[in-house]
Design an enzyme around this catalytic site. Structure first.
Site, PDB file in Angstrom:
ATOM      1  N   HIS B 237      38.841  41.991  34.095  1.00 59.39           N
ATOM      2  CA  HIS B 237      39.230  41.604  35.580  1.00 59.39           C
ATOM      3  C   HIS B 237      38.703  40.237  35.773  1.00 59.39           C
ATOM      4  O   HIS B 237      37.609  39.908  35.537  1.00 59.39           O
ATOM      5  CB  HIS B 237      38.666  42.557  36.451  1.00 59.39           C
ATOM      6  CG  HIS B 237      39.401  42.352  38.083  1.00 59.39           C
ATOM      7  ND1 HIS B 237      39.279  41.358  38.669  1.00 59.39           N
ATOM      8  CD2 HIS B 237      40.024  43.312  38.643  1.00 59.39           C
ATOM      9  CE1 HIS B 237      39.799  41.705  39.533  1.00 59.39           C
ATOM     10  NE2 HIS B 237      40.378  42.908  39.877  1.00 59.39           N
ATOM     11  N   ARG B 258      43.018  37.439  45.507  1.00 59.67           N
ATOM     12  CA  ARG B 258      44.042  36.879  44.718  1.00 59.67           C
ATOM     13  C   ARG B 258      45.364  37.056  45.575  1.00 59.67           C
ATOM     14  O   ARG B 258      46.033  35.904  45.847  1.00 59.67           O
ATOM     15  CB  ARG B 258      44.020  36.937  43.365  1.00 59.67           C
ATOM     16  CG  ARG B 258      42.914  35.979  42.726  1.00 59.67           C
ATOM     17  CD  ARG B 258      43.122  36.217  41.124  1.00 59.67           C
ATOM     18  NE  ARG B 258      43.165  37.610  40.737  1.00 59.67           N
ATOM     19  CZ  ARG B 258      43.997  38.177  40.109  1.00 59.67           C
ATOM     20  NH1 ARG B 258      44.969  37.704  39.803  1.00 59.67           N
ATOM     21  NH2 ARG B 258      43.721  39.567  39.630  1.00 59.67           N
TER      22      ARG B 258
END
Lengths: 245, 562
Positions: B237, B258
């Site tokens: 990640h 994001r």
């Protein structure tokens, strides 16, 4: 960061005498109290027993008493407490070993409050119950942060100490969440369960639970709401009989 | 020394998959004797509890099953088992509604009162159902509350050590467990065993996962003879926290940042995604963003601590405070205000796409053995989309629970082989006799080896080195001893964890060495192209005597072609 002096309670079981073991450890300046325990584990105390899982404040496994106060040990930095740590297991629960308590009585109390959601029979399983943010129903819900059932409130509660049958702040706070949930069908039954002598009316509003909750919840506030709901419940029922929906 | 237990269904693991499986099996047939085994506290152990962003499901009329399916398969670089991926997207709307309407989760609403779905990276539609940015707490505590109501037996702070099989090895007949608190072994005879232990790439020095996970299910299944698949596919990640000297290091900042429009900057203040994916920028998939960050740092353009910066402050402090309360708290704890300043992040090992080969209902190649959730393989292919993880565990947990309840009906217990029980308890107990090594330096060493040689950027050379070092660590593990006795001895548990992590690490490195292309999370600097002509294949692994045999099978592209 200077060396930290850490004292941890060692105890083979609840029957065993309490004793403290003290060590100096070196930690980074962003180390949590839980990191201090990991440092002990890797050094002088390889068999130290304590509970943890997520280490990001979500699972609620690692609550302990640090320098006299309940803390979620993964979520409090050592430097914010000081150069000397004294770590003990939670109070009001039997010690399993060292810093780990047996959480069974805590969850047994919770289980006496009908803690599981019981869906209303008319909920539409193919949709989500409509809850506009400006609706009465939404506003009536408890909008406090999510409880992680860490047991800090149960440990800090004087009334739990005095009355072991008292279900304690966490169970009551969570019961309120379900009682004000318009999707749930067991409002009356649950309200009845949690407002007896072992429930909300046992609370003396001392606020210890609110002071120690690592999530910033005020169970005290929820319990006060439960008391008010219990007082109004007979009238609410009467109105419901006179003016059926 | 060993306690005995007989049950119909033994479920190892109590995250989203394990609890959904237990509930579904119970609902299907309340007369069944079901036993749940949790390595930690019920409802508290594992990674479903740690889910931040949320749950992908097609609920909006403007979204479609096909769109979610294509996102999943394209995100997975076409390595997915398309039947499993389709099952995920077809079932997840029903299961997320079940979580809300039957289990009691209360997901966030939009202003008009309908379900709110937020934006996640790598997806063509905003389809992520959530509770703020700490969704897992709601899902796990409500599931736990329902388990309480069923009265299903739960052995907490208990781990699986070994699966037990019939004499011919074809049927799983039970398992040997260890009660961590008492140090006692438990031999369980069970008609069916389900693995839901959540795998977990904690063999990497930076990992996001719950700390007790150790590939237990995958390693046990492998030793029992189950077929594994895609073991080389480990997700990193991109936004793990950088907290040197703390276990918080590697913990996640969620995908939704994001999704909402976060910017990533390198140490020189450049939005470096421009170089790697100028079209999608920071909303690119996890594999690409992680690799980009890693390459920036390797090229000397990282931060002082070897990371990059994430910045959401341009979205407005109020927006961040309202929508990312949990993430902001997490950063404040270490002295950063996410709402007002950039925060240092670095890729972190997060999820195993690979694992036990299953079909749509959780069946494995061994009779009586089922698996669901992160222990299994195939749903996500070479890369998992954010929000598909908890969807997978609950969807496939539910399916496997339904299936196993039917399967055990009219079946008898198999015969437990006493020698297998003795082997399991002796292997575990051996760590309690005095030797020379502590498990902790081994753990550090393995973390470094996997990170540097089998991590985000791999090569044949590095992977061969990794295999040598893993072999060396395996030998050293035999000399490990853990002082302090049997009861609640966490260092003993660490030694047992190391055994499973080494098994899995070797399979990851071997599969990665075999795959001579770059695809999704697997990147080879000596084979940088995605080679559809030769490598639209899954790599399988299974035990062969003391070693592993690996083979490939072509991906069945039944619904979508690259």
């Amino acid at each position: 960061m200077p060396k930290i002096t850490v004292s941890v309670q060692r105890r083979a079981s609840d029957q065993d005498a309490r004793s403290f073991e003290t060590h100096e450890v070196e930690l980074s300046d962003k180390a949590s109290v839980l990191d201090a325990l990991f440092a002990l584990q890797r050094g002088p105390c390889p068999d130290l027993a304590f509970r943890f899982s997520c280490r990001v404040g979500m699972c609620g496994s690692c609550a302990m008493v640090v320098n006299g106060r309940e803390q979620l040990t993964c979520s409090v930095l050592v430097k914010d407490i000081g150069n000397t740590l004294r770590i003990e297991p939670l109070r009001n629960l039997p010690v399993k070993r060292d810093l780990a308590v047996d959480m069974k009585p805590f969850f047994a109390a919770y289980q006496r409050t009908l803690p599981n959601f019981t869906p209303r029979d008319d909920l539409d399983p193919s949709d989500f119950y409509r809850l506009p943010l400006d609706s009465k129903e939404w506003k009536a819900m408890s909008h406090q942060p999510q409880c992680i059932d860490c047991g800090a409130c149960y440990s800090a509660c004087t009334l739990v100490t005095l009355h072991p049958r008292y279900v304690g702040p966490m169970a009551l706070h969570r019961a309120l969440n379900l009682i004000v949930d318009p999707r749930d069908k067991s409002r009356s039954e649950r309200l009845n369960l949690v407002t007896g002598e072992a429930g909300a009316f046992r609370c003396h509003t001392l606020g210890n639970c609110r002071d120690v909750c690592p999530r910033g919840i005020s169970p005290t506030h929820s319990i006060e709401r439960l008391k008010r709901l219990a007082v109004w419940e007979p009238f609410r029922k009467m109105f419901a009989r006179i003016f059926p929906a | 020394m060993s306690n005995q237990l007989s049950t119909d269904i033994l479920i190892l693991g109590t995250g989203g998959a394990g609890l959904m499986a237990a509930l579904h099996a119970f609902w299907r047939d309340p007369a069944l004797d079901i036993t749940l085994v949790s390595k930690g506290g019920l409802g508290k152990s594992g990674c479903t509890r740690m889910v931040q962003g949320g749950y992908n499901a097609v609920l909006d009329a403007k979204d479609s099953i096909q769109a979610h399916f294509e996102d999943t398969v394209k995100g997975g670089a076409f390595l997915n088992d398309q039947e499993l991926a389709m099952t995920l997207v077809e079932d997840s709307p029903r299961i997320v509604r079940e979580l809300e309407n039957r289990i009691g989760c209360l997901f966030d609403r939009a202003a008009d009162g309908r379900i709110h779905q937020k934006a996640f990276a790598g997806q063509s539609f905003d389809r992520t159902v959530h509770v703020g940015d700490l969704t897992g707490i709601e899902i796990m505590s409500r599931l736990r509350d329902q388990i309480f109501a069923t009265g299903i037996r739960c052995l907490e702070y208990t781990r699986g050590l070994e699966l037990l099989t019939s004499a011919d090895g074809q049927r799983v007949v039970g398992a040997v467990l260890l009660d961590i608190q008492s140090g006692k072994f438990i031999t369980v005879k069970s008609k069916a065993v389900m693995l839901c232990t959540g795998a977990g790439p904690l063999m990497y020095q930076r990992s996001a996962c719950a700390q007790e996970k150790a590939m237990d299910g995958v390693a046990m299944a492998y030793r029992a003879g189950a077929n594994l698949m895609d073991m080389e596919m480990v997700q990193f990640h991109p936004t793990g926290m950088v907290v040197p000297g703390s276990r918080l290091n590697g913990a996640l900042l969620e995908e939704g940042l994001r999704g909402a429009g976060a910017h990533l900057f390198n140490g020189q203040g450049e939005r470096f995604m421009q170089r790697y994916d100028p079209e999608k920028m920071e909303r690119s998939t996890r594999d690409r963003v992680s690799r980009a960050s890693y390459m920036e740092v390797t090229a000397g353009r990282g931060t002082a601590n070897g990371g990059v910066w994430i910045d959401v402050s341009h979205l407005g402090a109020e927006f961040v405070e309202k929508n990312f309360t949990g993430m902001r708290d997490r950063c404040l704890r270490i002295g950063f205000d996410l709402a007002r300043e950039k925060v240092e992040v670095c890729p972190t090992a997060h999820f195993n796409m690979g694992g036990i080969r299953i079909n749509r209902d959780g069946f494995t190649n061994l009779e009586g053995l089922f698996a669901a959730g992160e222990d299994s393989a195939g749903v996500h292919g070479a890369n998992r989309l954010g929000g598909n993880g908890v969807a997978e565990s609950t969807v496939f947990g539910a399916r496997a629970g339904d299936a196993v309840a039917g399967w055990v009906k009219n079946r008898k217990h198999g015969e437990v082989q006493a020698t297998q029980v003795t082997d399991a308890t002796e292997t575990a107990g051996n760590f309690l006799t005095p030797h020379s090594e502590s498990p902790w330096p081994l753990r550090d060493e393995l973390g470094r080896v996997m990170w540097e040689r089998a991590g985000i950027v791999r090569s044949g050379e590095k992977l061969k080195q990794a295999l040598n070092e893993i072999a060396d660590l395996k030998q050293r593990l035999e000399k490990v001893s853990t002082p302090g006795g049997r009861e609640f001895n966490l260092t003993w548990q660490q030694a047992l964890d190391m055994r499973n992590m080494l098994t899995a690490s070797e399979l990851i490195a071997r599969s990665a060495l075999m795959r001579e292309d770059s695809r999704g999370a697997h990147y080879r600097e000596d084979f940088t192209n995605t080679d559809h002509a030769n490598w639209l294949k899954n790599i399988y692994a299974s035990r062969d005597g003391d070693g592993a045999k690996l083979w490939t099978e072509p991906v069945k592209l039944t619904k979508l072609q690259p």
